[in-house]
Enzyme design. Sequence first.
Site, mmCIF file in Angstrom:
data_model
loop_
_atom_site.group_PDB
_atom_site.id
_atom_site.type_symbol
_atom_site.label_atom_id
_atom_site.label_comp_id
_atom_site.label_asym_id
_atom_site.label_seq_id
_atom_site.Cartn_x
_atom_site.Cartn_y
_atom_site.Cartn_z
ATOM 1 N N ILE A 13 -32.708 21.336 -2.341
ATOM 2 C CA ILE A 13 -33.871 21.501 -3.225
ATOM 3 C C ILE A 13 -34.197 22.986 -3.396
ATOM 4 N N LYS A 35 -31.216 30.481 7.007
ATOM 5 C CA LYS A 35 -30.358 30.667 8.192
ATOM 6 C C LYS A 35 -28.904 30.314 7.897
ATOM 7 N N LEU A 36 -28.676 29.652 6.781
ATOM 8 C CA LEU A 36 -27.338 29.139 6.441
ATOM 9 C C LEU A 36 -26.797 28.233 7.547
ATOM 10 N N ALA A 83 -37.551 25.630 4.101
ATOM 11 C CA ALA A 83 -36.554 25.607 5.188
ATOM 12 C C ALA A 83 -36.915 24.514 6.188
ATOM 13 N N SER A 86 -33.428 18.515 7.692
ATOM 14 C CA SER A 86 -33.937 17.523 6.740
ATOM 15 C C SER A 86 -33.291 16.138 6.838
ATOM 16 N N THR A 131 -42.730 15.890 2.791
ATOM 17 C CA THR A 131 -42.053 14.647 2.411
ATOM 18 C C THR A 131 -42.998 13.441 2.451
ATOM 19 N N ASP A 132 -42.641 12.394 1.700
ATOM 20 C CA ASP A 132 -43.423 11.146 1.761
ATOM 21 C C ASP A 132 -43.231 10.422 3.096
ATOM 22 N N GLU A 133 -42.199 10.820 3.869
ATOM 23 C CA GLU A 133 -41.910 10.084 5.109
ATOM 24 C C GLU A 133 -43.016 10.237 6.150
ATOM 25 N N TYR A 156 -37.613 13.295 12.596
ATOM 26 C CA TYR A 156 -37.729 14.142 11.400
ATOM 27 C C TYR A 156 -39.135 14.046 10.817
ATOM 28 N N LYS A 160 -42.153 16.872 10.435
ATOM 29 C CA LYS A 160 -42.742 17.282 9.148
ATOM 30 C C LYS A 160 -44.249 17.008 9.164
ATOM 31 N N LEU A 196 -27.446 9.607 1.345
ATOM 32 C CA LEU A 196 -26.859 8.394 0.755
ATOM 33 C C LEU A 196 -26.093 8.615 -0.561
ATOM 34 N N ILE A 212 -23.412 1.051 4.330
ATOM 35 C CA ILE A 212 -24.800 0.655 4.035
ATOM 36 C C ILE A 212 -25.444 0.199 5.338
ATOM 37 N N ASN A 255 -31.430 0.096 -1.514
ATOM 38 C CA ASN A 255 -30.191 0.868 -1.349
ATOM 39 C C ASN A 255 -29.000 0.140 -1.962
HETATM 40 P P1 NAD Z 1 -31.502 20.902 3.080
HETATM 41 O O1 NAD Z 1 -31.176 20.406 4.443
HETATM 42 O O2 NAD Z 1 -30.530 20.693 1.973
HETATM 43 O O3 NAD Z 1 -31.794 22.483 3.129
HETATM 44 C C1 NAD Z 1 -32.545 23.074 4.155
HETATM 45 C C2 NAD Z 1 -32.281 24.581 4.110
HETATM 46 O O4 NAD Z 1 -33.053 25.182 5.170
HETATM 47 C C3 NAD Z 1 -30.819 24.958 4.363
HETATM 48 O O5 NAD Z 1 -30.400 25.906 3.424
HETATM 49 C C4 NAD Z 1 -30.818 25.526 5.767
HETATM 50 O O6 NAD Z 1 -29.804 26.514 5.981
HETATM 51 C C5 NAD Z 1 -32.217 26.118 5.863
HETATM 52 N N1 NAD Z 1 -32.685 26.203 7.250
HETATM 53 C C6 NAD Z 1 -32.612 25.234 8.200
HETATM 54 N N2 NAD Z 1 -33.098 25.697 9.361
HETATM 55 C C7 NAD Z 1 -33.508 26.973 9.142
HETATM 56 C C8 NAD Z 1 -34.110 27.969 9.964
HETATM 57 N N3 NAD Z 1 -34.372 27.726 11.257
HETATM 58 N N4 NAD Z 1 -34.414 29.161 9.421
HETATM 59 C C9 NAD Z 1 -34.140 29.426 8.100
HETATM 60 N N5 NAD Z 1 -33.545 28.514 7.289
HETATM 61 C C10 NAD Z 1 -33.242 27.303 7.808
HETATM 62 O O7 NAD Z 1 -32.917 20.265 2.752
HETATM 63 P P2 NAD Z 1 -33.512 19.763 1.365
HETATM 64 O O8 NAD Z 1 -33.134 18.361 1.174
HETATM 65 O O9 NAD Z 1 -33.226 20.759 0.325
HETATM 66 O O10 NAD Z 1 -35.070 19.799 1.710
HETATM 67 C C11 NAD Z 1 -35.833 20.973 1.525
HETATM 68 C C12 NAD Z 1 -37.263 20.698 1.939
HETATM 69 O O11 NAD Z 1 -37.798 19.638 1.157
HETATM 70 C C13 NAD Z 1 -37.410 20.277 3.385
HETATM 71 O O12 NAD Z 1 -38.592 20.866 3.888
HETATM 72 C C14 NAD Z 1 -37.552 18.762 3.317
HETATM 73 O O13 NAD Z 1 -38.323 18.277 4.387
HETATM 74 C C15 NAD Z 1 -38.277 18.602 1.991
HETATM 75 N N6 NAD Z 1 -38.038 17.324 1.291
HETATM 76 C C16 NAD Z 1 -36.757 16.895 1.046
HETATM 77 C C17 NAD Z 1 -36.567 15.729 0.311
HETATM 78 C C18 NAD Z 1 -35.191 15.211 -0.023
HETATM 79 O O14 NAD Z 1 -35.055 14.133 -0.603
HETATM 80 N N7 NAD Z 1 -34.116 15.950 0.283
HETATM 81 C C19 NAD Z 1 -37.667 14.993 -0.135
HETATM 82 C C20 NAD Z 1 -38.961 15.461 0.148
HETATM 83 C C21 NAD Z 1 -39.125 16.636 0.848
HETATM 84 O O1 TDX Z 2 -24.777 6.314 5.126
HETATM 85 C C1 TDX Z 2 -25.919 5.963 4.814
HETATM 86 N N1 TDX Z 2 -26.165 4.633 4.588
HETATM 87 C C2 TDX Z 2 -27.403 4.147 4.268
HETATM 88 O O2 TDX Z 2 -27.573 2.943 4.065
HETATM 89 C C3 TDX Z 2 -27.014 6.891 4.679
HETATM 90 C C4 TDX Z 2 -26.804 8.360 4.935
HETATM 91 C C5 TDX Z 2 -28.239 6.385 4.345
HETATM 92 N N2 TDX Z 2 -28.450 5.054 4.157
HETATM 93 C C6 TDX Z 2 -29.794 4.580 3.796
HETATM 94 C C7 TDX Z 2 -30.921 5.074 4.682
HETATM 95 C C8 TDX Z 2 -32.093 5.156 3.722
HETATM 96 O O3 TDX Z 2 -32.716 3.888 3.617
HETATM 97 O O4 TDX Z 2 -30.080 5.109 2.496
HETATM 98 C C9 TDX Z 2 -31.453 5.494 2.378
HETATM 99 C C10 TDX Z 2 -31.505 6.982 2.042
HETATM 100 O O5 TDX Z 2 -31.035 7.697 3.187
HETATM 101 P P1 TDX Z 2 -30.949 9.290 3.198
HETATM 102 O O6 TDX Z 2 -30.200 9.725 2.000
HETATM 103 O O7 TDX Z 2 -30.491 9.710 4.550
HETATM 104 O O8 TDX Z 2 -32.480 9.707 2.941
HETATM 105 P P2 TDX Z 2 -33.832 9.323 3.727
HETATM 106 O O9 TDX Z 2 -33.570 8.973 5.122
HETATM 107 O O10 TDX Z 2 -34.562 8.320 2.883
HETATM 108 O O11 TDX Z 2 -34.593 10.744 3.690
HETATM 109 C C11 TDX Z 2 -34.551 11.576 2.502
HETATM 110 O O12 TDX Z 2 -35.720 11.465 1.742
HETATM 111 C C12 TDX Z 2 -36.893 12.048 2.264
HETATM 112 C C13 TDX Z 2 -34.299 13.033 2.860
HETATM 113 O O13 TDX Z 2 -33.129 13.142 3.653
HETATM 114 C C14 TDX Z 2 -35.476 13.645 3.566
HETATM 115 O O14 TDX Z 2 -35.262 15.027 3.805
HETATM 116 C C15 TDX Z 2 -36.685 13.478 2.685
HETATM 117 O O15 TDX Z 2 -37.816 13.980 3.341
#
Ligand code: NAD
Ligand code: TDX
Length: 350
Positions: A13, A35-36, A83, A86, A131-133, A156, A160, A196, A212, A255
Amino acid sequence: MKKILITGGAGFIGSHVVRLFVTKYPNYHIVNLDKLTYAGNLANLKDIQDKPNYTFVKGDIVDADFVNELFTLHKLDGVIHLAAESHVDRSISNPLEFVMTNVIGTVNLLNAAKNQWKENFSAHRFYHVSTDEVYGSLGETGMFTETTAYDPHSPYSASKASSDHFVRAYHDTYGIDAVISNCSNNYGSHHFPEKLIPLSIHNIKNNKSIPIYGTGENIRDWLWVEDHARAIDVIYHQAKTGTTYNIGGHNEWTNIDLIHLLCKIMDKKLNRAEGESAKLITYVKDRAGHDHRYAIDSSKLQKELGWVPSLQFEEGLTKTVDWYLNNEAWLSNVTSGDYKKYYETQYVKR
Ligand code: NAD
Ligand code: TDX
């Protein structure tokens, strides 16, 4: 020129938020601190890396001295904090890593902001992306609103939730100008293939099984990542201090239904007979503490700030598939090395 720190800008994101801000606001200087980790990838930002209003800094938000120095050096106007660790499954095997980055890292940023900005909090903004979680899990009806009580279930979501509480505490106690948004599941390009949708695209493409969890009846509410980035832009610029907004797509899918739609799209793209990819679906052991359903009520954001999601799911999913099929080098780069080890531990040795 305004200077904004975006943390986690090399992630999924974050890279979309960095791209939006660097291209839309040539009068802002964007500092991307990341931090990559395995999830951070500078290739996500190749198209904007040479822009004059963009700087990348490699660093760890858990390192308080480093964070303080960065704030002193850059004289920041605001922070958009993404950051984080996640991935829910990784939090189950290594919760402490999530406490360190998501809780301690956030508090380090808040402390640096408090110290640097104390003369004039109202001229600086701290935007925390959450996040909504944090709201827990829903039954068959209802939606999360901004006033739903926190009830996190995974390490997680607990980390958050904790970081959200710290951001509100720094607003209420010290007067920091803070805003928070809680978003539903994102999908789109540059998504690391342990979640997923990208994992399933990768596996379908390579004729590998699609794992799944449990019955496949868990429900998620999916939002196009660029719509999330647009919401962050609107909230950063227009939200009143201390406000929280929910962001979501009104787009709930079990799913298993989502994976069937994805298989249908990929059958077409890969010139396979209809139903071919769906044969790869494999039910595996459920995720521990697996939340049943998420659904976000984003009407506050829609009414107050005029944001609306732009894409229908089938269109967004097709665009996502196209991106992965057209970016094989990106995918093979992130799935070599450590990814293989992760995959074996997560799915084979259960
Ligand atoms: P991501 O895991 O793809 O990216 C996280 C980034 O943070 C990476 O580039 C990583 O290198 C960096 N990072 C991790 N630890 C660090 C540290 N200690 N110092 C500096 N950088 C660090 O995550 P994402 O899916 O892009 O999510 C971004 C944000 O949005 C998160 O805060 C997550 O909780 C939130 N969020 C994600 C989703 C989703 O569906 N992915 C939904 C709602 C909220
Ligand atoms: O291999 C899989 N099989 C499977 O059934 C994986 C990886 C996931 N799942 C299921 C678990 C969840 O019900 O799919 C759904 C989505 O899973 P993820 O993609 O891991 O997402 P989720 O756990 O819902 O969390 C995501 O949305 C909220 C992000 O990873 C979070 O960072 C965000 O906050």
